[in-house]
Scaffold this active site. Sequence first.
Site, PDB file in Angstrom:
ATOM      1  N   THR A   7     -28.773 -11.584 -12.471  1.00 46.79           N
ATOM      2  CA  THR A   7     -30.040 -11.235 -13.092  1.00 46.79           C
ATOM      3  C   THR A   7     -30.843 -12.511 -13.288  1.00 46.79           C
ATOM      4  O   THR A   7     -30.288 -13.564 -13.598  1.00 46.79           O
ATOM      5  CB  THR A   7     -29.832 -10.531 -14.445  1.00 46.79           C
ATOM      6  OG1 THR A   7     -31.098 -10.327 -15.080  1.00 46.79           O
ATOM      7  CG2 THR A   7     -28.951 -11.344 -15.383  1.00 46.79           C
ATOM      8  N   GLY A   8     -32.139 -12.412 -13.093  1.00 48.52           N
ATOM      9  CA  GLY A   8     -32.995 -13.586 -13.241  1.00 48.52           C
ATOM     10  C   GLY A   8     -34.135 -13.540 -12.253  1.00 48.52           C
ATOM     11  O   GLY A   8     -34.499 -12.478 -11.753  1.00 48.52           O
ATOM     12  N   THR A   9     -34.716 -14.684 -11.973  1.00 56.02           N
ATOM     13  CA  THR A   9     -35.821 -14.763 -11.010  1.00 56.02           C
ATOM     14  C   THR A   9     -35.231 -14.700  -9.609  1.00 56.02           C
ATOM     15  O   THR A   9     -34.655 -15.671  -9.109  1.00 56.02           O
ATOM     16  CB  THR A   9     -36.630 -16.048 -11.219  1.00 56.02           C
ATOM     17  OG1 THR A   9     -37.096 -16.092 -12.573  1.00 56.02           O
ATOM     18  CG2 THR A   9     -37.840 -16.069 -10.279  1.00 56.02           C
ATOM     19  N   GLY A  10     -35.380 -13.553  -8.974  1.00 55.15           N
ATOM     20  CA  GLY A  10     -34.629 -13.238  -7.771  1.00 55.15           C
ATOM     21  C   GLY A  10     -34.839 -14.157  -6.596  1.00 55.15           C
ATOM     22  O   GLY A  10     -33.926 -14.353  -5.781  1.00 55.15           O
ATOM     23  N   THR A  46     -33.109  -6.843 -14.994  1.00 56.94           N
ATOM     24  CA  THR A  46     -32.061  -6.346 -14.118  1.00 56.94           C
ATOM     25  C   THR A  46     -30.781  -5.985 -14.861  1.00 56.94           C
ATOM     26  O   THR A  46     -30.330  -6.721 -15.726  1.00 56.94           O
ATOM     27  CB  THR A  46     -31.734  -7.403 -13.061  1.00 56.94           C
ATOM     28  OG1 THR A  46     -32.927  -7.730 -12.350  1.00 56.94           O
ATOM     29  CG2 THR A  46     -30.705  -6.915 -12.086  1.00 56.94           C
ATOM     30  N   ARG A  68     -42.950  -6.536  -3.068  1.00 52.75           N
ATOM     31  CA  ARG A  68     -41.968  -7.574  -3.382  1.00 52.75           C
ATOM     32  C   ARG A  68     -40.599  -6.974  -3.691  1.00 52.75           C
ATOM     33  O   ARG A  68     -40.476  -5.976  -4.387  1.00 52.75           O
ATOM     34  CB  ARG A  68     -42.448  -8.395  -4.575  1.00 52.75           C
ATOM     35  CG  ARG A  68     -41.497  -9.521  -5.006  1.00 52.75           C
ATOM     36  CD  ARG A  68     -40.572  -9.102  -6.134  1.00 52.75           C
ATOM     37  NE  ARG A  68     -39.737 -10.226  -6.632  1.00 52.75           N
ATOM     38  CZ  ARG A  68     -38.725 -10.101  -7.455  1.00 52.75           C
ATOM     39  NH1 ARG A  68     -38.397  -8.899  -7.922  1.00 52.75           N
ATOM     40  NH2 ARG A  68     -38.026 -11.154  -7.844  1.00 52.75           N
ATOM     41  N   VAL A  69     -39.555  -7.586  -3.150  1.00 51.23           N
ATOM     42  CA  VAL A  69     -38.176  -7.202  -3.426  1.00 51.23           C
ATOM     43  C   VAL A  69     -37.413  -8.455  -3.844  1.00 51.23           C
ATOM     44  O   VAL A  69     -37.552  -9.501  -3.204  1.00 51.23           O
ATOM     45  CB  VAL A  69     -37.500  -6.563  -2.197  1.00 51.23           C
ATOM     46  CG1 VAL A  69     -36.037  -6.262  -2.485  1.00 51.23           C
ATOM     47  CG2 VAL A  69     -38.244  -5.300  -1.783  1.00 51.23           C
ATOM     48  N   GLY A  70     -36.649  -8.362  -4.913  1.00 54.44           N
ATOM     49  CA  GLY A  70     -35.878  -9.502  -5.384  1.00 54.44           C
ATOM     50  C   GLY A  70     -34.463  -9.517  -4.852  1.00 54.44           C
ATOM     51  O   GLY A  70     -34.156  -8.926  -3.809  1.00 54.44           O
ATOM     52  N   ASP A  71     -33.581 -10.162  -5.590  1.00 54.82           N
ATOM     53  CA  ASP A  71     -32.214 -10.368  -5.113  1.00 54.82           C
ATOM     54  C   ASP A  71     -31.293  -9.191  -5.348  1.00 54.82           C
ATOM     55  O   ASP A  71     -30.258  -9.068  -4.688  1.00 54.82           O
ATOM     56  CB  ASP A  71     -31.610 -11.601  -5.790  1.00 54.82           C
ATOM     57  CG  ASP A  71     -31.461 -11.400  -7.301  1.00 54.82           C
ATOM     58  OD1 ASP A  71     -32.460 -11.031  -7.948  1.00 54.82           O
ATOM     59  OD2 ASP A  71     -30.364 -11.596  -7.839  1.00 54.82           O
TER      60      ASP A  71
END
Length: 349
Positions: A264-267, A213, A241-244
């Site tokens: 940024t990271g594991t959403g 990200t 899938r959609v993250g943060d």
Amino acid sequence: MFQQGTAAAQQGAPALVTRAAPGKWAVVMHGGAGVIERKSMTPERDKAYRAGLDEAIRAAAKVLDANGPAVDAVEAALRVLEDNPLFNAGKGAVFTADGHNELDAAMMDGKTLSAGAVAGVMHTKNPISLAKAVMQQSPHVMLIGAGADEFAASIGLTQVDNSYFFTEERWQGLVRQLKKEGRPIPPRPAGAPPPPTAPIAELETPDAHKWGTTGIVVRDRAGNVATGTTTGGTQAKRFGRVGDSPIIGAGTYASNDSCAVSATGTGEFFIRLTVARTICALVQYKGMSLQAAADEVIQHQLTALKGDGGIIALTPDGQLAWSFNTPGMFRARLVEGGAVQMGIYKDEP
């Protein structure tokens, strides 16, 4: 986070600028966080990532030097990263399990609380420009999938075949992951260049897709803050899938009453903790300094949940911060009249 006394500090690296003077613009940006270590990064790769961050942050500076608004600086910088195949955003985005690129982006204006976000975009060349258009040219906050691309086309944003986003390294990364997990490998995307005749060097670690990200936070000369985040998501993702990143309040948030944050990271963890808004709330309602608020959420709350990643942030009064609990985060900051300060590894300022 960087601790005083590390090798970088001992070698005489200048102290980080932590505040911008009133009336001066400021920028902080990131290019992803994860297991980023010197031992897994060639000198050439290190140099290329730093050059990419430098080009992007200077694109923002150019807008701000011309008295442009924060939102325009956000767009200018992130378009540069979307066009750089080193970063997991735009061209160079990771692939889904079925062999496509699905892109997410968001932007928020701290002056007005206007926001725009898109998810699952497959044909818009620069998703951050689409997020800005959703914010400024539609009554909505979030558009997804084919509808988001349709809106982009209707207002004249450049449309491309999904194969435009293809890069060989990201494709090979997908293949390696799917083989390791015993999952089927999709056909090579139509329109992609032919397979290489010789094996390409594995220049990235197996979890490089977690670095991805990209984001930026900006304060313009008028004192307004804005933020933007853009990403290809996680490698081999399924089921839409959609993250943060495009979730306002989770991976992206800005308000002149508190601060601007890009994550940024594991959403999934950032969504659960509403990381971006929580940091701003600690600043606004508890009176915490920006760095203290960032560390509280990233070093304590996120870490306690076993989440990984980091954030960049700044406030309307000029505080600059970043915090991450991973071995590295691509990051840079620049204050008007100063020099770019940049880091990749944890032992850098």
